[in-house]
Design a protein around this motif. Structure first.
Motif, mmCIF file in Angstrom:
data_model
loop_
_atom_site.group_PDB
_atom_site.id
_atom_site.type_symbol
_atom_site.label_atom_id
_atom_site.label_comp_id
_atom_site.label_asym_id
_atom_site.label_seq_id
_atom_site.Cartn_x
_atom_site.Cartn_y
_atom_site.Cartn_z
ATOM 1 N N PRO A 1 0.504 -0.755 0.244
ATOM 2 C CA PRO A 1 -0.022 -0.078 -0.176
ATOM 3 C C PRO A 1 1.359 1.010 0.377
ATOM 4 C CG PRO A 1 -0.090 -1.459 1.862
ATOM 5 C CD PRO A 1 0.621 -2.095 1.015
ATOM 6 N N ALA A 2 1.767 1.212 0.568
ATOM 7 C CA ALA A 2 2.783 2.386 0.459
ATOM 8 C C ALA A 2 3.160 3.003 -0.640
ATOM 9 C CB ALA A 2 4.225 2.241 1.770
ATOM 10 N N LEU A 3 3.111 2.026 -1.877
ATOM 11 C CA LEU A 3 3.832 1.821 -2.874
ATOM 12 C C LEU A 3 2.908 3.021 -3.920
ATOM 13 C CD1 LEU A 3 6.185 1.573 -5.638
ATOM 14 C CD2 LEU A 3 5.342 -0.707 -5.958
ATOM 15 N N PHE A 4 1.776 1.993 -3.439
ATOM 16 C CA PHE A 4 0.758 1.879 -4.416
ATOM 17 C C PHE A 4 -0.483 3.373 -3.865
ATOM 18 C CE2 PHE A 4 1.073 -1.859 -5.530
ATOM 19 C CZ PHE A 4 0.508 -1.662 -7.321
ATOM 20 N N GLN A 5 0.217 3.896 -2.962
ATOM 21 C CA GLN A 5 -0.330 5.441 -2.866
ATOM 22 C C GLN A 5 1.068 6.859 -2.312
ATOM 23 O OE1 GLN A 5 -0.860 4.535 1.469
ATOM 24 N NE2 GLN A 5 -2.822 3.025 1.352
ATOM 25 N N GLY A 6 1.568 6.203 -3.399
ATOM 26 C CA GLY A 6 3.193 6.965 -3.751
ATOM 27 C C GLY A 6 4.347 7.359 -3.210
ATOM 28 N N GLU A 7 4.543 5.873 -2.575
ATOM 29 C CA GLU A 7 5.544 6.417 -1.632
ATOM 30 C C GLU A 7 6.588 5.437 -2.167
ATOM 31 O OE1 GLU A 7 4.915 5.286 1.917
ATOM 32 O OE2 GLU A 7 3.196 6.440 2.556
ATOM 33 N N PHE A 8 7.325 6.843 -3.511
ATOM 34 C CA PHE A 8 8.418 5.930 -4.512
ATOM 35 C C PHE A 8 9.123 7.576 -4.442
ATOM 36 C CE2 PHE A 8 5.078 6.765 -6.969
ATOM 37 C CZ PHE A 8 5.558 7.424 -8.143
ATOM 38 N N GLN A 9 10.412 6.875 -5.094
ATOM 39 C CA GLN A 9 10.662 8.000 -5.917
ATOM 40 C C GLN A 9 11.478 7.568 -7.060
ATOM 41 O OE1 GLN A 9 12.532 10.231 -3.584
ATOM 42 N NE2 GLN A 9 11.205 9.914 -2.207
ATOM 43 N N LEU A 10 11.729 8.531 -8.237
ATOM 44 C CA LEU A 10 11.511 8.227 -9.491
ATOM 45 C C LEU A 10 12.457 8.068 -9.911
ATOM 46 C CD1 LEU A 10 9.254 7.893 -11.833
ATOM 47 C CD2 LEU A 10 10.096 10.625 -11.716
ATOM 48 N N GLY A 11 12.595 6.369 -10.559
ATOM 49 C CA GLY A 11 13.839 6.500 -11.506
ATOM 50 C C GLY A 11 13.657 6.736 -12.910
ATOM 51 N N GLU A 12 14.488 5.917 -13.228
ATOM 52 C CA GLU A 12 14.744 6.206 -14.947
ATOM 53 C C GLU A 12 13.426 6.058 -15.645
ATOM 54 O OE1 GLU A 12 17.404 5.427 -18.632
ATOM 55 O OE2 GLU A 12 17.991 3.699 -17.072
ATOM 56 N N CYS A 13 13.137 6.682 -16.725
ATOM 57 C CA CYS A 13 11.737 6.444 -17.705
ATOM 58 C C CYS A 13 12.592 6.434 -19.460
ATOM 59 C CB CYS A 13 11.194 7.686 -17.674
ATOM 60 S SG CYS A 13 10.202 7.551 -15.936
ATOM 61 N N GLN A 14 11.920 5.794 -20.054
ATOM 62 C CA GLN A 14 11.885 5.278 -21.068
ATOM 63 C C GLN A 14 10.992 4.904 -22.164
ATOM 64 O OE1 GLN A 14 14.878 1.830 -21.171
ATOM 65 N NE2 GLN A 14 16.217 2.627 -21.550
ATOM 66 N N TRP A 15 11.118 5.589 -23.444
ATOM 67 C CA TRP A 15 10.368 5.911 -23.872
ATOM 68 C C TRP A 15 10.918 5.572 -25.813
ATOM 69 C CZ3 TRP A 15 7.481 10.986 -26.311
ATOM 70 C CH2 TRP A 15 6.875 10.965 -27.324
ATOM 71 N N GLU A 16 10.093 4.162 -25.745
ATOM 72 C CA GLU A 16 10.706 3.819 -27.039
ATOM 73 C C GLU A 16 9.079 2.980 -27.526
ATOM 74 O OE1 GLU A 16 13.931 0.305 -28.271
ATOM 75 O OE2 GLU A 16 13.802 0.980 -26.696
ATOM 76 N N ASN A 17 9.098 2.993 -29.100
ATOM 77 C CA ASN A 17 8.090 2.343 -30.081
ATOM 78 C C ASN A 17 6.136 2.294 -28.992
ATOM 79 O OD1 ASN A 17 9.957 1.458 -31.624
ATOM 80 N ND2 ASN A 17 10.470 -0.613 -30.588
ATOM 81 N N ASP A 18 6.268 3.476 -28.398
ATOM 82 C CA ASP A 18 4.455 3.678 -27.913
ATOM 83 C C ASP A 18 4.662 3.337 -26.179
ATOM 84 O OD1 ASP A 18 3.711 5.800 -29.033
ATOM 85 O OD2 ASP A 18 1.987 4.230 -29.950
ATOM 86 N N THR A 19 5.918 2.700 -25.646
ATOM 87 C CA THR A 19 6.474 1.486 -24.639
ATOM 88 C C THR A 19 6.536 3.259 -23.840
ATOM 89 O OG1 THR A 19 5.469 -0.137 -25.472
ATOM 90 C CG2 THR A 19 6.138 -0.291 -23.339
ATOM 91 N N LEU A 20 6.147 3.660 -22.540
ATOM 92 C CA LEU A 20 6.739 4.429 -21.986
ATOM 93 C C LEU A 20 7.178 3.773 -20.132
ATOM 94 C CD1 LEU A 20 7.686 6.923 -20.341
ATOM 95 C CD2 LEU A 20 5.449 7.834 -19.899
#
Length: 327
Positions: A195-214
């Motif tokens: 529930p901690a994760l799903f309520q937004g208790e996380f830090q954002l790491g790397e994001c990759q956008w490729e072939n209509d997939t993020l």
């Protein structure tokens, strides 16, 4: 009344270090407070240095001492602890309130914050792949070993024998069961990482956008206890995680992402456009082209751009919104 106190060598869950937690569990002679009684209340609390857990068990040698037991419990609540229990909202607390009423013991629950681990984790039953949400099921999922011992139901029968026979081995059986329930509950708090994760208790790491997939890497504030993976269909997303981290994958629709609104009752869904609009706007749409939105279709779309992905705060907010509406 027998008051037994000892130390329990168990890791301190970080989520409770500053909350003055009091884990508690009761043993009773039946399920209804109207025709049974409580004969044992067990607690786990931190020592003053917050370095160890103290196990305290109040066991009735004689059923006539129940009022004294309840008065002692009432004194504990005056210290305003953070009560932690498993399904206590449905059983332990109504039961204690009923017995206090029967024994004419005034108890105030108003100043006590509470965490029902069962109620908090129940929405994540499917994610954990559990058929049932008994505490023992959760313990098995988390690889918490419980030695062979008597069940809660058997405790009542053993206590009734103890009242007559006064055998120390009978009392030890009951105390062991209560202790294992408490230490097991303490171990089960690992799963609160979900529930901690799903309520937004996380830090954002790397994001990759490729072939209509993020794909976005998430670093949970509280480490996840086990590996999991879930398809969020009909939402075009997948979420997975393990003790090392988590990730969420979005399948774009012609370059667009979906943004869901949580309060779907305030929206209309427009089938022709396949989006939802607030009723303050939708009221001007012909009734033939609108209908009440639901949790699955209450969304709009926005274009995914490199500028958007460069804004970590906005992406974090978007992912938090997505996680909150999945379950």
């Amino acid at each position: 009344m027998n008051c037994k106190k000892s130390y329990v060598d168990y890791p301190l869950p970080g989520a409770f270090l500053l909350e003055n937690p009091l884990f508690f569990d009761i043993e009773t002679t039946g399920l209804s407070w109207k025709n049974s009684m409580v004969f044992l209340i067990g607690f786990l609390k931190m020592n003053d240095e917050k370095s160890k857990w103290i196990l305290e068990q109040w066991f009735l040698e004689d059923p006539s001492e129940e009022r004294e037991l309840l008065e002692k419990f009432s004194d504990v609540l005056k210290e305003k602890p953070f009560l932690v229990h498993y399904n206590g909202h449905n059983f332990d607390i109504p039961y204690l309130k009923g017995r206090c009423q029967f024994q004419n013991v005034p108890v105030s629950w108003d100043n006590c914050r509470q965490l029902d681990v069962y109620r908090t984790l129940h929405p994540y039953q499917k994610l954990m792949g559990l058929d049932h949400m008994r505490q023992t099921n959760l313990e098995q999922y988390l690889d918490i070993c419980r030695p062979e011992e008597i069940s809660g139901k058997e405790c009542a029968a053993v206590y009734k024998k103890y009242v007559i026979e006064k055998k120390t081995c009978q009392m030890k059986q009951i105390l062991l069961h209560n202790q294992l329930d408490l230490t097991g509950l303490l171990g089960c708090t690992q799963a609160l990482a979900y529930p901690a994760l799903f309520q937004g208790e996380f830090q954002l790491g790397e994001c990759q956008w490729e072939n209509d997939t993020l794909t976005c890497i998430l670093i949970p504030d509280v480490p996840l206890p086990r590996e999991f993976s879930m398809d969020c269909s009909p939402r075009p997303w997948t979420v997975s995680g393990d003790p090392h981290g988590a990730k969420i994958t979005f399948h774009l629709e012609n370059g667009y992402l979906r943004m869901y609104y949580p309060n779907y009752k305030d929206y209309y869904y427009l089938p022709a456009e396949d989006i939802a609009v607030h009723k303050s706007v939708g009221t001007y749409v012909d009734r033939r082209y609108r209908r009440q939105a639901d949790a699955q279709n209450c969304f709009t779309r926005f274009l995914c751009t490199e500028r958007l992905l460069a804004d970590a705060e906005q992406i974090h907010s978007y992912i938090k919104n997505c996680l909150c509406v999945i379950l």
